[in-house]
Design a protein around this motif. Structure first.
Motif, PDB file in Angstrom:
ATOM      1  N   VAL A 137      -3.470  11.804  -2.162  1.00  0.00           N
ATOM      2  CA  VAL A 137      -3.014  11.446  -2.372  1.00  0.00           C
ATOM      3  C   VAL A 137      -2.038  11.323  -3.155  1.00  0.00           C
ATOM      4  CG1 VAL A 137      -5.138   9.859  -3.853  1.00  0.00           C
ATOM      5  CG2 VAL A 137      -5.787  11.224  -2.534  1.00  0.00           C
TER       6      VAL A 137
ATOM      7  N   LEU B  67       0.561  -1.229   0.008  1.00  0.00           N
ATOM      8  CA  LEU B  67       0.395   0.067   0.000  1.00  0.00           C
ATOM      9  C   LEU B  67       0.507   1.102  -0.219  1.00  0.00           C
ATOM     10  CD1 LEU B  67      -2.728  -0.350   2.428  1.00  0.00           C
ATOM     11  CD2 LEU B  67      -2.915  -1.230   0.015  1.00  0.00           C
TER      12      LEU B  67
ATOM     13  N   ASN C 249      -8.123  11.492   4.147  1.00  0.00           N
ATOM     14  CA  ASN C 249      -7.425  11.572   3.079  1.00  0.00           C
ATOM     15  C   ASN C 249      -8.198  10.387   2.014  1.00  0.00           C
ATOM     16  OD1 ASN C 249      -5.126  11.440   2.168  1.00  0.00           O
ATOM     17  ND2 ASN C 249      -3.616  10.006   2.468  1.00  0.00           N
TER      18      ASN C 249
ATOM     19  N   ALA D  52     -10.597  12.954   0.938  1.00  0.00           N
ATOM     20  CA  ALA D  52      -9.754  14.266   0.107  1.00  0.00           C
ATOM     21  C   ALA D  52     -10.045  13.612  -2.012  1.00  0.00           C
ATOM     22  CB  ALA D  52      -8.501  14.576   0.473  1.00  0.00           C
ATOM     23  N   ALA D  53      -9.856  11.981  -1.079  1.00  0.00           N
ATOM     24  CA  ALA D  53      -9.512  11.279  -2.904  1.00  0.00           C
ATOM     25  C   ALA D  53     -10.381  11.147  -3.684  1.00  0.00           C
ATOM     26  CB  ALA D  53      -8.412   9.919  -2.137  1.00  0.00           C
TER      27      ALA D  53
ATOM     28  N   LEU E 244      -7.644   6.468 -16.193  1.00  0.00           N
ATOM     29  CA  LEU E 244      -5.805   7.549 -15.890  1.00  0.00           C
ATOM     30  C   LEU E 244      -4.637   7.607 -16.430  1.00  0.00           C
ATOM     31  CD1 LEU E 244      -5.837   6.264 -12.515  1.00  0.00           C
ATOM     32  CD2 LEU E 244      -4.510   4.332 -13.598  1.00  0.00           C
TER      33      LEU E 244
ATOM     34  N   ILE F 265      -2.287  -0.789  -7.476  1.00  0.00           N
ATOM     35  CA  ILE F 265      -2.676   0.731  -7.272  1.00  0.00           C
ATOM     36  C   ILE F 265      -3.473   0.462  -5.940  1.00  0.00           C
ATOM     37  CG2 ILE F 265      -3.158   1.312  -9.436  1.00  0.00           C
ATOM     38  CD1 ILE F 265      -6.942   1.563  -8.818  1.00  0.00           C
ATOM     39  N   ASP F 266      -3.867   0.957  -5.150  1.00  0.00           N
ATOM     40  CA  ASP F 266      -4.556   0.658  -3.153  1.00  0.00           C
ATOM     41  C   ASP F 266      -6.080   0.932  -3.428  1.00  0.00           C
ATOM     42  OD1 ASP F 266      -4.198   3.475  -2.860  1.00  0.00           O
ATOM     43  OD2 ASP F 266      -2.299   3.111  -1.553  1.00  0.00           O
ATOM     44  N   SER F 267      -6.462   1.304  -2.245  1.00  0.00           N
ATOM     45  CA  SER F 267      -8.004   1.908  -2.094  1.00  0.00           C
ATOM     46  C   SER F 267      -8.019   3.347  -1.970  1.00  0.00           C
ATOM     47  CB  SER F 267      -8.242   1.073  -1.128  1.00  0.00           C
ATOM     48  OG  SER F 267      -7.658   1.285   0.171  1.00  0.00           O
ATOM     49  N   MET F 268      -7.431   3.823  -1.519  1.00  0.00           N
ATOM     50  CA  MET F 268      -6.921   5.520  -1.319  1.00  0.00           C
ATOM     51  C   MET F 268      -6.600   5.638  -3.666  1.00  0.00           C
ATOM     52  SD  MET F 268      -6.955   7.661   0.225  1.00  0.00           S
ATOM     53  CE  MET F 268      -5.900   7.143   1.646  1.00  0.00           C
ATOM     54  N   GLN F 269      -5.615   5.300  -4.224  1.00  0.00           N
ATOM     55  CA  GLN F 269      -6.112   5.232  -5.635  1.00  0.00           C
ATOM     56  C   GLN F 269      -7.073   4.437  -6.429  1.00  0.00           C
ATOM     57  OE1 GLN F 269      -1.997   3.238  -6.134  1.00  0.00           O
ATOM     58  NE2 GLN F 269      -1.148   5.557  -5.775  1.00  0.00           N
TER      59      GLN F 269
ATOM     60  N   MET G  42       6.925  12.474  -8.997  1.00  0.00           N
ATOM     61  CA  MET G  42       5.213  11.745  -8.132  1.00  0.00           C
ATOM     62  C   MET G  42       4.581  13.306  -8.019  1.00  0.00           C
ATOM     63  SD  MET G  42       3.753  11.248  -4.196  1.00  0.00           S
ATOM     64  CE  MET G  42       3.251  12.795  -4.169  1.00  0.00           C
ATOM     65  N   SER G  43       3.055  13.297  -8.851  1.00  0.00           N
ATOM     66  CA  SER G  43       2.769  14.922  -8.513  1.00  0.00           C
ATOM     67  C   SER G  43       1.610  14.382  -7.730  1.00  0.00           C
ATOM     68  CB  SER G  43       2.038  14.735  -9.697  1.00  0.00           C
ATOM     69  OG  SER G  43       0.995  13.496 -10.349  1.00  0.00           O
ATOM     70  N   GLU G  44       1.194  14.859  -7.087  1.00  0.00           N
ATOM     71  CA  GLU G  44      -0.259  15.295  -6.238  1.00  0.00           C
ATOM     72  C   GLU G  44      -1.652  15.157  -7.421  1.00  0.00           C
ATOM     73  OE1 GLU G  44       2.072  17.269  -2.549  1.00  0.00           O
ATOM     74  OE2 GLU G  44      -0.322  17.735  -2.640  1.00  0.00           O
ATOM     75  N   ILE G  45      -2.693  14.428  -6.780  1.00  0.00           N
ATOM     76  CA  ILE G  45      -3.758  14.874  -6.909  1.00  0.00           C
ATOM     77  C   ILE G  45      -4.114  15.510  -6.413  1.00  0.00           C
ATOM     78  CG2 ILE G  45      -5.671  13.449  -8.167  1.00  0.00           C
ATOM     79  CD1 ILE G  45      -3.589  11.088  -8.145  1.00  0.00           C
TER      80      ILE G  45
ATOM     81  N   ASN H 134      -9.815   7.578  -6.308  1.00  0.00           N
ATOM     82  CA  ASN H 134      -9.271   8.302  -6.989  1.00  0.00           C
ATOM     83  C   ASN H 134      -9.700   7.666  -8.617  1.00  0.00           C
ATOM     84  OD1 ASN H 134      -7.311  10.362  -8.383  1.00  0.00           O
ATOM     85  ND2 ASN H 134      -7.938  11.371  -6.672  1.00  0.00           N
TER      86      ASN H 134
ATOM     87  N   HIS I  97      -0.859   3.811   0.843  1.00  0.00           N
ATOM     88  CA  HIS I  97      -1.387   4.775   1.538  1.00  0.00           C
ATOM     89  C   HIS I  97      -1.795   3.634   2.560  1.00  0.00           C
ATOM     90  CE1 HIS I  97      -2.172   6.974  -2.053  1.00  0.00           C
ATOM     91  NE2 HIS I  97      -2.233   8.060  -1.648  1.00  0.00           N
TER      92      HIS I  97
ATOM     93  N   ALA J  66       0.258   9.673  -6.816  1.00  0.00           N
ATOM     94  CA  ALA J  66       0.017   9.283  -8.223  1.00  0.00           C
ATOM     95  C   ALA J  66       0.061   7.993  -8.041  1.00  0.00           C
ATOM     96  CB  ALA J  66       0.989  10.196  -9.500  1.00  0.00           C
TER      97      ALA J  66
END
Lengths: 222, 114, 322
Positions: free
Chosen positions: A198, A156, C193, C196-197, C160, C141-145, C1-4, C148, A158, A200
């Motif tokens: 979050v 993970l 978080n 926010a996602a 994506l 990917i994880d649940s947060m992603q 890394m970019s923030e979304i 998103n 996150h 990428a």
């Protein structure tokens, strides 16, 4: 280092069951450091195999040798004179060794005596732990030097997930929840905000998912 | 104190059982010994602190190897006693000798010897 | 890394995100009531439809679990579709354990095409718990992603990779939250978080430790999270004291206080299940009044036949028609 575990004697014995004259070949690299395929372990394996075959009444000649690194053609070449004297060679190096050997000596058969497990280190004498997944894009600086890709059971980005309990991972009480460690460190240092975004999705092309990898350093190539 | 113990036991002296290696034990078995045991100091009384404890682990490892290849692991043992316990030494020697006799000769024989 | 930037995900007020029944019930300010249903270990449609009967009309939407506890079952997508055919609204669960981003994306499109309007984004229990522990796990990917990804598909109508979607899936997107996992102090931030996602609603893990949950909800309200997202409190009635102590000991991240186990033990012979239901009803009563709680998610695991009675006794019936 690359960490490995010796295969069961049963499996190794079945690999060599048809041979009467073999070489057990160790490596002075990682497997020596993790006590699985160095000088000592090569002698132990050879002795154990000889005992087993004597018990079966099918004696076997086993010579032993340890080279500097089986992942380096320069050292692999040192076997040129002797490698043909045996019916087979059992390598105690990581998975890289028997492959370099197979590529260098097409006519010889090479068998792995170890299961290559992970990139890690000894946390205490006799106990090794995984630290790196070799994903090809290091991000541990974002997590204060702790890698969730290698050390979270679900990789993970996150975490921690709902299975984190008292600092341990849901998969076993022996496995620490690396996300618990990451969060605790961030909280201690008042930098929790680092985590509140979050990320990428990860580009897995640099990992094994992108196909076999190759590293070229022009300044060194000839 | 003149104590007798079976004459078929060959004693090899080492400064500390910590000196005894996995390979020493395996080589004994490989060369046809019916059994091999280590007599070390009482736990907690090692002159070098943990030599005997380390060797107990090595003995267990050798037992595991024997088990894996189908040889009675009881052929290899470790005993703890002090150098003042002559009586115990003789007793252990007899005990081990009896046990090996019950197990019979080692299945590990070189062809020329067989 | 970019923030979304999740700000881009917010659509204008009054405009439904998916128009699902669950969204409408929550938007109208009703106290929502959702159920849960595990697909069969096989293609036994009859067995699945039987479960539907217990749930129909008693809840606003029903979670269809996705290989829960990593035990292989009929796909949550197919079971959700069957549910729609039987006149219930599914909340399609999806875990990141079994699919990479390609499979995730195409399943989302398929789900929408089949009329599914709610989706719950989860990491998934580790496969070592299930009946195929030898499996390779994905976790691309994880649940947060995942939250998103699906909200970006909905709101920006983009994949994506930034490519445009020809008819974007409009789903009401949920996420899970376990206030009882460690470290406790971080749980509210992880929830923030997820919001926010892009999470529209949250369903919590089964709650038994009410004190801890009250503390958690106070943190939620203090941070104003309940105003950005609907939070549904998770309830699973205990069938027995044995189940309670098993869950407390064996299920990671589950907090079952000794007092509840003792209360169940103290019940008359053959009355432990009734005591478990009583406790659940008391919880629901409290949740109705608890600030920040927008509804209850009832997970009557392999006990679906009790849902009508619980709904009735909890005063949840009839369910609002919006």
């Amino acid at each position: 280092m690359i960490v490995a575990d010796r295969k069961s004697l049963e499996e190794i014995l079945s690999m060599i069951k048809d041979y009467k004259n073999i070489m057990v070949l160790g490596c002075k690299g990682c497997v020596t450091v993790c006590n699985v395929g160095g000088e000592k372990e090569v002698s132990i394996l050879a002795s154990a195999l000889r005992i087993a075959r004597q018990k079966e009444g099918r004696e076997i000649n086993i010579d032993t040798k340890v080279i500097e690194r089986q992942c380096d053609n320069e050292y692999v070449a040192q076997l040129k004179e002797t490698v043909g004297n045996y019916e087979a060679v059992v390598s105690m190096a990581c998975g890289v060794g028997p492959q370099f050997l197979s590529e260098a000596y097409r006519e010889q058969k090479f068998y792995p005596a170890v299961n290559t497990t992970f990139f890690g280190g000894a946390v205490t004498h006799g106990i090794w732990e995984e630290r790196c997944a070799g994903c090809g894009t290091c991000i541990i600086h974002d997590f204060d030097g702790l890698c969730p890709v290698a050390r979270c059971a679900k990789s993970l980005l996150h975490g921690p997930c709902g299975g984190s309990s008292k600092g341990k991972c849901e998969i076993s009480k022996e496995t620490i929840c690396i996300w618990d460690s990451i969060v605790s460190k961030k909280m201690e240092q008042g930098r929790l905000n680092d985590l509140l975004k979050v990320r990428a999705v990860k580009d897995w092309r640099t990992a094994r998912d992108g196909g076999p990898r190759r590293s070229i350093r022009e300044e060194l190539t000839q | 104190m003149r104590l007798s113990y079976p004459s078929n036991i060959k004693v090899i002296q080492v400064p500390c059982t910590g000196r005894v290696d996995i390979l020493h034990l395996l080589n004994a078995i490989e060369n046809g010994a019916d059994g091999v045991y280590v007599a070390g100091c009482l736990e907690g009384e090692c002159h070098y602190l943990t030599g005997n404890i380390k060797t107990r682990k090595k003995v267990n490892y050798v037992k595991k190897i024997l088990q894996e290849i189908g040889i009675e692991p009881e052929r290899v043992e470790m005993f703890s006693l002090s150098s003042a316990m002559g009586l115990k030494f003789a007793e252990i020697a007899r005990e081990m000798n009896e046990k090996i006799k019950t197990l019979g000769p080692t299945p590990v024989r070189k062809k020329e010897a067989a | 890394m970019s923030e979304i930037n999740s700000e881009n995900n917010v659509k204008p007020e009054g405009d439904f995100k998916s128009g699902s029944n669950l969204e409408k019930v929550l938007r109208a300010g009703h106290f929502a009531f959702t159920g849960e249903c595990g697909p069969p270990k096989g293609a036994n449609v009859h067995h699945l439809v039987e479960k539907f009967h217990h749930l129909k009309g008693n809840v606003d939407a029903v979670n269809i679990t996705d290989n829960q506890t990593a035990v292989v079952r009929m796909s949550s997508l197919a079971a959700s579709h069957l549910m729609i055919d039987h006149g219930l609204e599914p909340n399609f669960q999806m875990v990141c354990r079994d699919r990479n981003r390609l499979a995730i994306t195409s399943d989302i499109l398929g789900a929408y095409a089949l009329g599914i309007r709610n989706m719950l984004c989860l990491s998934g229990d580790h496969q070592s718990f299930g009946n195929h522990p030898e499996a390779k796990n994905v976790h691309d990917i994880d649940s947060m992603q995942l939250i998103n990804l699906v909200t970006t598909m909905r709101d920006k109508e983009e994949f994506l990779n930034g490519e445009k979607i020809d008819v974007a899936p409009k789903l009401f997107v949920g996420a899970a939250c376990n206030p009882f996992a460690d470290p406790f102090e971080y749980r509210v931030y992880r929830l923030a978080n997820k919001i926010a996602a892009g999470a529209d609603f949250i369903q919590t893990q089964c709650i038994y430790n009410m004190d801890k949950f009250r503390t958690f909800m106070k943190q939620v309200v203090d941070m104003g999270l309940h105003e950005k997202c609907y939070i549904l409190a998770g309830v699973t009635p205990m069938k027995s004291a044995r189940m309670a102590s098993f869950m407390g000991k064996m299920v990671p991240g589950m907090d079952v206080p000794e007092s509840l186990i003792n209360r169940l033990k103290g019940a008359e012979k053959g009355k432990q299940a009734e005591e478990g239901i009583k406790f659940a009803l008391e919880q629901i009563e409290e949740f109705k009044e608890m600030k920040g709680v927008a509804g209850v998610h009832l997970m009557a695991i392999e006990w679906e036949q009790m849902v009508p009675e619980i709904a009735e006794r909890a005063g949840m019936l009839p369910r609002p028609v919006v």
